[in-house]
Design a protein around this motif. Structure first.
Motif, PDB file in Angstrom:
ATOM      1  N   ASP A  37      22.612  -8.131 -12.427  1.00 21.37           N
ATOM      2  CA  ASP A  37      23.878  -8.167 -13.160  1.00 21.37           C
ATOM      3  C   ASP A  37      25.105  -7.942 -12.292  1.00 21.37           C
ATOM      4  OD1 ASP A  37      22.610  -8.635 -15.562  1.00 21.37           O
ATOM      5  OD2 ASP A  37      22.488  -6.519 -16.076  1.00 21.37           O
ATOM      6  N   VAL A  38      24.928  -7.325 -11.151  1.00 23.82           N
ATOM      7  CA  VAL A  38      26.076  -6.936 -10.332  1.00 23.82           C
ATOM      8  C   VAL A  38      25.996  -7.631  -8.984  1.00 23.82           C
ATOM      9  CG1 VAL A  38      27.280  -5.003  -9.264  1.00 23.82           C
ATOM     10  CG2 VAL A  38      26.175  -4.700 -11.480  1.00 23.82           C
ATOM     11  N   ALA A  98      27.794 -13.369 -21.063  1.00 23.45           N
ATOM     12  CA  ALA A  98      27.922 -12.684 -19.775  1.00 23.45           C
ATOM     13  C   ALA A  98      26.849 -13.134 -18.794  1.00 23.45           C
ATOM     14  CB  ALA A  98      27.849 -11.173 -19.980  1.00 23.45           C
ATOM     15  N   ALA A  99      25.643 -13.408 -19.282  1.00 27.78           N
ATOM     16  CA  ALA A  99      24.562 -13.849 -18.398  1.00 27.78           C
ATOM     17  C   ALA A  99      24.912 -15.170 -17.721  1.00 27.78           C
ATOM     18  CB  ALA A  99      23.259 -13.999 -19.183  1.00 27.78           C
ATOM     19  N   VAL A 153      24.169 -25.152 -21.509  1.00 26.47           N
ATOM     20  CA  VAL A 153      23.895 -24.973 -22.931  1.00 26.47           C
ATOM     21  C   VAL A 153      24.354 -23.568 -23.287  1.00 26.47           C
ATOM     22  CG1 VAL A 153      22.123 -24.937 -24.721  1.00 26.47           C
ATOM     23  CG2 VAL A 153      21.939 -26.553 -22.812  1.00 26.47           C
ATOM     24  N   THR A 154      25.379 -23.478 -24.127  1.00 25.74           N
ATOM     25  CA  THR A 154      26.006 -22.171 -24.355  1.00 25.74           C
ATOM     26  C   THR A 154      26.338 -21.924 -25.814  1.00 25.74           C
ATOM     27  OG1 THR A 154      27.824 -20.709 -23.685  1.00 25.74           O
ATOM     28  CG2 THR A 154      28.337 -23.051 -23.887  1.00 25.74           C
ATOM     29  N   PRO A 155      26.108 -20.699 -26.266  1.00 24.68           N
ATOM     30  CA  PRO A 155      26.664 -20.288 -27.553  1.00 24.68           C
ATOM     31  C   PRO A 155      28.090 -19.808 -27.336  1.00 24.68           C
ATOM     32  CG  PRO A 155      25.385 -18.499 -26.652  1.00 24.68           C
ATOM     33  CD  PRO A 155      25.284 -19.644 -25.671  1.00 24.68           C
ATOM     34  N   ASP A 196      28.706 -16.900 -11.078  1.00 19.41           N
ATOM     35  CA  ASP A 196      29.375 -16.164 -10.004  1.00 19.41           C
ATOM     36  C   ASP A 196      28.494 -15.880  -8.795  1.00 19.41           C
ATOM     37  OD1 ASP A 196      31.693 -16.162 -11.458  1.00 19.41           O
ATOM     38  OD2 ASP A 196      31.530 -14.085 -12.125  1.00 19.41           O
ATOM     39  N   TRP A 197      27.189 -15.941  -8.940  1.00 15.25           N
ATOM     40  CA  TRP A 197      26.318 -15.736  -7.787  1.00 15.25           C
ATOM     41  C   TRP A 197      26.384 -16.907  -6.803  1.00 15.25           C
ATOM     42  CZ3 TRP A 197      24.377 -11.726  -5.604  1.00 15.25           C
ATOM     43  CH2 TRP A 197      23.969 -10.607  -6.332  1.00 15.25           C
ATOM     44  N   TYR A 198      26.863 -18.052  -7.240  1.00 19.31           N
ATOM     45  CA  TYR A 198      26.810 -19.270  -6.421  1.00 19.31           C
ATOM     46  C   TYR A 198      28.199 -19.868  -6.250  1.00 19.31           C
ATOM     47  CZ  TYR A 198      21.983 -18.556  -7.633  1.00 19.31           C
ATOM     48  OH  TYR A 198      20.755 -17.987  -7.804  1.00 19.31           O
ATOM     49  N   PHE A 199      28.334 -20.693  -5.234  1.00 19.27           N
ATOM     50  CA  PHE A 199      29.611 -21.364  -5.011  1.00 19.27           C
ATOM     51  C   PHE A 199      29.390 -22.812  -4.589  1.00 19.27           C
ATOM     52  CE2 PHE A 199      33.458 -22.419  -2.552  1.00 19.27           C
ATOM     53  CZ  PHE A 199      34.384 -22.255  -3.572  1.00 19.27           C
TER      54      PHE A 199
END
Length: 195
Positions: free
Chosen positions: A52-53, A90-91, A80-82, A97-100
């Motif tokens: 998560d961090v 948040a997931a 695919v998002t609600p 954010d982990w990737y660029f």
């Protein structure tokens, strides 16, 4: 006609218990797999175990390293998002954010679901994030308004035609952009990309 099938990765953005994301993702993936110009894979964030961090270590955690090649090899993505509180989960933000470089110069499509707005506020928020990451959001989306009333017990839309038309249009746009950007990335590295 493109030279080789577009590698399309569908990402299930919700990790909540009882989520609808896998149903919507499988419906879309099945629709895309009917085409010979698309090679579809599905990534379920609930099975990726991303921390998560964000850390500041030299090496990302193993789950992040394991997912990176799947994302890096993709030519295009579908999120695919609600819609949670007028935005996306948040997931999904954590995974983004982990990737660029994995997102750069690639097209992004959206399948959303929710209440009256059908998840479209989540899509609008995602468009801003992916623009910052140098990805290209396609215009057409698939949106399931009041989704519990739209799907049957077999995971299929009760009135499929309008959703199928939107899905087909979005796939066409993803293929057009995906092929164009794949060719250009092969010809000239995207500005700022690490070689």
């Amino acid at each position: 006609m493109i030279d080789e099938p577009l590698r399309l990765t569908v990402i299930i953005g919700s990790t909540r218990v009882g989520r609808f994301g896998p149903t919507a993702a499988e419906w879309f993936a099945e629709r895309a797999r009917r085409r010979s110009d698309v090679d579809v894979s599905v990534v379920d964030l609930a099975e990726c175990w991303l921390p998560d961090v964000l850390n500041h270590d030299d090496q990302p955690p193993r789950p992040v390293r394991e997912l990176a090649p799947w994302l890096g090899d993709a030519d295009a993505f579908v999120m695919v998002t609600p819609e949670y509180n007028h935005s996306y989960p948040a997931a999904l933000k954590n995974a983004i954010d982990w990737y660029f470089d994995e997102w750069r110069a690639k097209p992004i499509g959206y399948v959303s679901y929710g209440g009256v707005a059908g998840g479209l506020r989540a899509v609008e928020a995602l468009r801003l994030v992916f623009n910052e990451l140098h990805a290209t959001s396609v215009r057409t989306t698939v949106s399931f308004t009041n989704y519990p009333e739209v799907f049957d017990h077999d995971g299929q839309p009760i009135e499929p035609k309008r959703y199928e038309q939107a899905a087909d249009e979005m796939i066409d746009e993803l293929i057009w952009w995906g092929d164009a950007l794949r060719r250009q990335r092969a010809r000239v590295p995207y500005p700022g990309t690490q070689e």
